[in-house]
Scaffold this motif. Structure first.
Motif, PDB file in Angstrom:
ATOM      1  N   GLY A 200       0.776  -1.234   0.000  1.00  0.00           N
ATOM      2  CA  GLY A 200       0.000   0.000   0.000  1.00  0.00           C
ATOM      3  C   GLY A 200       0.800   1.272   0.000  1.00  0.00           C
ATOM      4  N   THR A 201       2.135   1.180  -0.122  1.00  0.00           N
ATOM      5  CA  THR A 201       2.960   2.396  -0.089  1.00  0.00           C
ATOM      6  C   THR A 201       3.088   3.056  -1.457  1.00  0.00           C
ATOM      7  OG1 THR A 201       4.892   0.934  -0.237  1.00  0.00           O
ATOM      8  CG2 THR A 201       4.327   1.800   1.941  1.00  0.00           C
ATOM      9  N   GLY A 202       2.596   2.407  -2.506  1.00  0.00           N
ATOM     10  CA  GLY A 202       2.624   3.020  -3.827  1.00  0.00           C
ATOM     11  C   GLY A 202       3.816   2.620  -4.672  1.00  0.00           C
ATOM     12  N   LYS A 203       4.224   1.349  -4.548  1.00  0.00           N
ATOM     13  CA  LYS A 203       5.419   0.898  -5.270  1.00  0.00           C
ATOM     14  C   LYS A 203       5.225   0.961  -6.785  1.00  0.00           C
ATOM     15  CE  LYS A 203       5.800  -2.985  -2.781  1.00  0.00           C
ATOM     16  NZ  LYS A 203       4.998  -2.747  -1.568  1.00  0.00           N
ATOM     17  N   GLU A 204       4.038   0.550  -7.274  1.00  0.00           N
ATOM     18  CA  GLU A 204       3.849   0.558  -8.734  1.00  0.00           C
ATOM     19  C   GLU A 204       3.850   1.988  -9.282  1.00  0.00           C
ATOM     20  OE1 GLU A 204       1.104  -1.128 -12.375  1.00  0.00           O
ATOM     21  OE2 GLU A 204       0.870  -1.978 -10.371  1.00  0.00           O
ATOM     22  N   MET A 205       3.295   2.931  -8.538  1.00  0.00           N
ATOM     23  CA  MET A 205       3.320   4.326  -8.991  1.00  0.00           C
ATOM     24  C   MET A 205       4.761   4.802  -9.154  1.00  0.00           C
ATOM     25  SD  MET A 205       1.707   7.762  -7.241  1.00  0.00           S
ATOM     26  CE  MET A 205       0.035   7.504  -7.783  1.00  0.00           C
ATOM     27  N   LEU A 206       5.624   4.424  -8.218  1.00  0.00           N
ATOM     28  CA  LEU A 206       7.034   4.810  -8.307  1.00  0.00           C
ATOM     29  C   LEU A 206       7.692   4.146  -9.513  1.00  0.00           C
ATOM     30  CD1 LEU A 206       9.419   6.329  -6.982  1.00  0.00           C
ATOM     31  CD2 LEU A 206       9.981   4.185  -5.821  1.00  0.00           C
ATOM     32  N   VAL A 207       7.391   2.868  -9.746  1.00  0.00           N
ATOM     33  CA  VAL A 207       7.989   2.147 -10.883  1.00  0.00           C
ATOM     34  C   VAL A 207       7.565   2.790 -12.202  1.00  0.00           C
ATOM     35  CG1 VAL A 207       8.185  -0.064 -12.056  1.00  0.00           C
ATOM     36  CG2 VAL A 207       8.088  -0.002  -9.569  1.00  0.00           C
ATOM     37  N   GLN A 208       6.292   3.144 -12.308  1.00  0.00           N
ATOM     38  CA  GLN A 208       5.821   3.806 -13.530  1.00  0.00           C
ATOM     39  C   GLN A 208       6.534   5.151 -13.717  1.00  0.00           C
ATOM     40  OE1 GLN A 208       1.645   3.997 -14.295  1.00  0.00           O
ATOM     41  NE2 GLN A 208       1.221   1.963 -13.473  1.00  0.00           N
ATOM     42  N   SER A 209       6.760   5.869 -12.621  1.00  0.00           N
ATOM     43  CA  SER A 209       7.466   7.152 -12.700  1.00  0.00           C
ATOM     44  C   SER A 209       8.897   6.948 -13.179  1.00  0.00           C
ATOM     45  CB  SER A 209       7.465   7.829 -11.330  1.00  0.00           C
ATOM     46  OG  SER A 209       6.162   8.015 -10.848  1.00  0.00           O
ATOM     47  N   ILE A 210       9.549   5.907 -12.671  1.00  0.00           N
ATOM     48  CA  ILE A 210      10.912   5.596 -13.104  1.00  0.00           C
ATOM     49  C   ILE A 210      10.933   5.298 -14.601  1.00  0.00           C
ATOM     50  CG2 ILE A 210      12.759   3.863 -12.910  1.00  0.00           C
ATOM     51  CD1 ILE A 210      12.068   3.687  -9.911  1.00  0.00           C
ATOM     52  N   HIS A 211       9.975   4.505 -15.061  1.00  0.00           N
ATOM     53  CA  HIS A 211       9.896   4.179 -16.494  1.00  0.00           C
ATOM     54  C   HIS A 211       9.734   5.446 -17.332  1.00  0.00           C
ATOM     55  CE1 HIS A 211       8.741   2.111 -20.206  1.00  0.00           C
ATOM     56  NE2 HIS A 211       7.718   2.960 -20.279  1.00  0.00           N
ATOM     57  N   ASN A 212       8.859   6.350 -16.910  1.00  0.00           N
ATOM     58  CA  ASN A 212       8.592   7.564 -17.687  1.00  0.00           C
ATOM     59  C   ASN A 212       9.755   8.541 -17.676  1.00  0.00           C
ATOM     60  OD1 ASN A 212       6.072   7.122 -18.859  1.00  0.00           O
ATOM     61  ND2 ASN A 212       5.000   7.587 -16.956  1.00  0.00           N
ATOM     62  N   LEU A 213      10.657   8.419 -16.697  1.00  0.00           N
ATOM     63  CA  LEU A 213      11.853   9.266 -16.665  1.00  0.00           C
ATOM     64  C   LEU A 213      13.021   8.640 -17.418  1.00  0.00           C
ATOM     65  CD1 LEU A 213      12.025  10.631 -12.988  1.00  0.00           C
ATOM     66  CD2 LEU A 213      11.809  11.981 -15.074  1.00  0.00           C
ATOM     67  N   SER A 214      12.911   7.357 -17.719  1.00  0.00           N
ATOM     68  CA  SER A 214      14.038   6.628 -18.291  1.00  0.00           C
ATOM     69  C   SER A 214      14.143   6.823 -19.797  1.00  0.00           C
ATOM     70  CB  SER A 214      13.897   5.128 -17.988  1.00  0.00           C
ATOM     71  OG  SER A 214      12.877   4.562 -18.800  1.00  0.00           O
ATOM     72  N   THR A 215      15.246   6.338 -20.348  1.00  0.00           N
ATOM     73  CA  THR A 215      15.417   6.388 -21.813  1.00  0.00           C
ATOM     74  C   THR A 215      14.483   5.410 -22.514  1.00  0.00           C
ATOM     75  OG1 THR A 215      17.223   4.772 -21.635  1.00  0.00           O
ATOM     76  CG2 THR A 215      17.825   7.113 -21.640  1.00  0.00           C
ATOM     77  N   ARG A 216      13.783   4.569 -21.740  1.00  0.00           N
ATOM     78  CA  ARG A 216      12.844   3.592 -22.297  1.00  0.00           C
ATOM     79  C   ARG A 216      11.398   4.101 -22.249  1.00  0.00           C
ATOM     80  NH1 ARG A 216      14.724  -1.765 -22.541  1.00  0.00           N
ATOM     81  NH2 ARG A 216      16.916  -1.978 -21.964  1.00  0.00           N
ATOM     82  N   SER A 217      11.200   5.371 -21.978  1.00  0.00           N
ATOM     83  CA  SER A 217       9.844   5.888 -21.775  1.00  0.00           C
ATOM     84  C   SER A 217       8.955   5.734 -23.007  1.00  0.00           C
ATOM     85  CB  SER A 217       9.901   7.359 -21.358  1.00  0.00           C
ATOM     86  OG  SER A 217      10.553   8.131 -22.348  1.00  0.00           O
ATOM     87  N   ASN A 218       9.569   5.659 -24.186  1.00  0.00           N
ATOM     88  CA  ASN A 218       8.772   5.455 -25.396  1.00  0.00           C
ATOM     89  C   ASN A 218       8.466   3.983 -25.659  1.00  0.00           C
ATOM     90  OD1 ASN A 218       8.444   8.123 -26.162  1.00  0.00           O
ATOM     91  ND2 ASN A 218      10.426   8.207 -27.169  1.00  0.00           N
ATOM     92  N   GLY A 219       9.032   3.095 -24.840  1.00  0.00           N
ATOM     93  CA  GLY A 219       8.770   1.664 -24.966  1.00  0.00           C
ATOM     94  C   GLY A 219       7.629   1.246 -24.060  1.00  0.00           C
ATOM     95  N   PRO A 220       7.252  -0.031 -24.092  1.00  0.00           N
ATOM     96  CA  PRO A 220       6.121  -0.504 -23.287  1.00  0.00           C
ATOM     97  C   PRO A 220       6.456  -0.608 -21.802  1.00  0.00           C
ATOM     98  CG  PRO A 220       7.134  -2.333 -24.451  1.00  0.00           C
ATOM     99  CD  PRO A 220       7.821  -1.098 -24.946  1.00  0.00           C
ATOM    100  N   PHE A 221       5.424  -0.457 -20.991  1.00  0.00           N
ATOM    101  CA  PHE A 221       5.531  -0.722 -19.554  1.00  0.00           C
ATOM    102  C   PHE A 221       4.586  -1.872 -19.241  1.00  0.00           C
ATOM    103  CE2 PHE A 221       3.888  -0.363 -15.257  1.00  0.00           C
ATOM    104  CZ  PHE A 221       5.068  -0.317 -14.523  1.00  0.00           C
TER     105      PHE A 221
END
Length: 636
Positions: free
Chosen positions: A349-370
């Motif tokens: 319940g601490t919001g781990k998936e929200m953080l992971v999605q944020s990491i993906h969107n900041l990464s060089t892979r943001s245009n790839g699938p999550f």
């Protein structure tokens, strides 16, 4: 609107005068002013607290004003001493001598030449640079025949210490009014400049191009998010350094389009000088990706939207300014620019998936699938086919033509393995192989498929203890634990709760359109509560509070009423026979819990999602609880 101007009065009479002037001259703007009484060091702490609360301009006088100006990078308006102020001070003296010293800081000493002409008296100006300066200079003035000192509080104090008279210069009503009026103008200009600056910053940060700005010496002062990805560096690490750390061969006077290669990708770059009053004050560089790969990724991105394989959340969606939350976000932002595996730990319940999605969107892979999968939500055989896919005929019921696994779907993007601690040991070995070899083999297949996937795993368990107990592979643990981020519990970041309340009141306003806010007592109650379910529980509770409240302001009673359901001690069962059995036989807690969970499930037609929402837990947690109860029964 909150106060913008802080009036720091070194003495009480000046504070009272300032309040009267504000009341008389600025009746409709008095909420913009805050008046405090403090001298020198005392004023320093008052100003420090005020600046943190949004104060934009300071008004003060004498040594207090000089000290504030040296200590703080904020505009300060001096209350100027006029000839009238000095003359009024002198005229309070019964019989003044023919040689008078006017002493004080530079902003206090003013107009002595005009006074000499009016009063036919010799005046000597004593300008003080700091507090320690006063004692020496006043003593020297006494040696030179000065019998009377007119000045600020320090000067008068030193005069009396040297056995001569001292008269304190009071600030007049007009002087105070002019200082406050100027401060209002400066605050207005400053706020407008801040608005323009924020607007410009938003434009720069939201740009699809990489943007770098340097000052006239070539030192980097702006690096937008796109440029961070291009150069694999955060703006924290780049700002303050020479442009050569990013582009060592770049001509700083570049004015036309050119093509450069950075990390095997081609970009067009254009530089323009920044002029202020026809003088160069710096340069700005823009970079655009022109490679075919980028064009293909844009098309892939469009297809991903239709498939739902995208990350919705960004770092700005994670609400919190507490130190644990800020440190977590800062670390995540830095890790996002790497390709290494990340392990995220923290309670449910601490919001781990929200953080992971944020990491993906900041990464060089943001245009790839999550792609995300919960390892605890699927049985072993189903989880294996989901992760690796299968070929046609691999098993009974296999889809005709086979099916791609999640590793293949996540190619060139990010795969999030949630609840990795729940993954069975046989599957752990296959995950390890993918991490090492960068290839997968579908179930029933005979050839391997190369995959380029960044793995982010999350767990609410202590994996190291599981390794020691033999329930988790040691080699996989160390392969996952390259970069690590711990998600703070809501208990650890309670100062973020007011921000979360404001966010959820806005997000869920359609639940109850009458609600406009929450009282301070109600907010304190929520801050003092222990949140075992963390953010997930907090969201559910906010929804319940908003549904029960009659509005417009949620008060303490509304919050307590919402909690009443959770505080009920009686467990309602489906029949008198069950109730009698629970009461008479005093079943174990696990039996009571199982009965209660099954009752809720039955009422929701065994819809785990709806049942979990009623219980204020995640559907995975509900599934795990029932699984653990069944395991315990088998052991006994």
């Amino acid at each position: 609107m909150e106060a913008q101007i802080l009036f720091v009065a070194p003495f009480s009479d000046l504070a009272d005068l300032a309040k009267r002037v504000i009341e008389e001259k600025f009746p409709d703007k008095k909420n913009l002013f805050q008046v405090v009484k403090g001298d020198l060091k005392e004023a320093e702490s008052l100003v420090s607290a005020a600046v943190n609360n949004g104060i934009e301009v300071i008004v003060s006088r004498g040594g207090t004003a000089s000290l504030i100006e040296k200590k703080f990078d904020i505009p300060i308006m001096y209350i100027q001493v006029t000839i009238t102020d000095i003359l009024q001070a002198i005229l309070t003296y019964d019989k003044y001598p023919d040689h008078i010293a006017i002493a004080g800081f530079s902003n206090m000493v003013y107009g002595s030449e005009e006074l000499e002409k009016i009063l036919h008296i010799k005046f000597t100006e004593i300008i003080l640079n700091d507090v320690n300066d006063a004692e020496y200079k006043i003593k020297e003035a006494v040696k030179n025949g000065i019998k009377l000192v007119v000045g600020d509080a320090i000067s008068v104090k030193m005069a009396k210490k040297n056995d001569i008279d001292g008269i304190f210069i009071q600030s007049g009503r007009e002087s105070v009014y002019r200082a406050l009026e100027t401060a209002l103008l400066v605050a207005s200009i400053r706020r407008e400049e801040q608005r323009k600056s924020e607007q410009l910053r938003t434009v720069v940060n939201k740009s699809h191009d990489g943007i770098i700005a340097v000052n006239k010496n070539g030192i980097i002062n702006v690096l937008n998010p796109v440029a961070e990805k291009i150069f694999h560096i955060t703006h924290f690490d780049a700002q303050g350094h020479d442009l050569s750390i990013l582009l060592p061969d770049l001509q700083k006077n570049l004015q036309k389009n050119d093509i450069i290669e950075i990390y095997d990708k081609k970009y067009t770059i254009k530089g323009n000088d920044i002029y202020v009053k026809e003088k160069i004050q710096g340069s700005i560089y823009t970079l655009q990706n022109i490679s075919e790969v980028q064009k293909m990724e844009i098309n892939i991105r469009k297809k991903l939207f239709t498939k739902g394989l995208i990350a919705k959340y960004k770092m700005d969606d994670i609400i919190g300014s507490s130190l644990p939350c800020t440190n977590m976000k800062r670390k995540a932002a830095k890790y996002s620019l790497t390709e290494s595996t990340i392990l995220i730990t923290g309670d449910s319940g601490t919001g781990k998936e929200m953080l992971v999605q944020s990491i993906h969107n900041l990464s060089t892979r943001s245009n790839g699938p999550f792609v995300a999968v919960n390892c605890a939500a699927l049985p072993e055989n189903l989880l294996e086919s989901e992760l690796f896919g299968y070929v046609e005929g691999a098993f009974t019921g296999a889809k005709k033509g086979g099916r791609q696994g999640l590793f293949e779907l996540a190619h060139s993007g990010t795969l999030f393995l949630d609840e990795i601690g729940e993954m069975p040991l046989p599957l752990q070995s296959r995950i390890l192989r993918v991490l090492q070899e960068k290839e997968v083999m579908p179930l029933g297949g005979e050839k391997v498929i190369p995959v380029d996937v960044r793995i982010v795993a999350a767990t609410n368990k202590n994996l190291l203890q599981m390794v020691k107990a033999g329930n988790f592979r040691e080699d996989l643990y160390y392969r996952l634990n390259i970069l690590r981020i711990h998600m703070p519990t809501l208990q650890e970041r309670k100062t973020d709760i007011p921000l979360l309340i404001a966010k959820f009141l806005q997000d869920m306003k359609n639940i109850n359109l009458r609600i406009t806010g929450m009282s301070e007592d109600a907010q304190k109650y929520l801050m003092n509560y222990n949140w075992p379910g963390n953010i997930r529980q907090f969201v559910n509770m906010m929804e319940r509070i908003m549904l029960l409240s009659t509005g417009p302001l949620i008060d303490l009673r509304d919050v307590q009423d919402a909690y009443a359901d959770d505080l009920e001690k009686d467990i309602v069962v489906t029949s008198n026979e069950q109730e009698s059995q629970i009461v008479n036989n005093v079943q174990k807690l696990s039996d009571v819990e199982e009965s209660f969970l099954n009752k809720i499930l039955a009422e929701e037609n065994f819809n785990f999602t709806k049942a979990a929402k009623r219980l204020g837990i995640h559907r995975t947690t509900l599934w795990r609880k029932l699984k653990n109860i069944n395991n315990c029964k088998r052991k006994h």
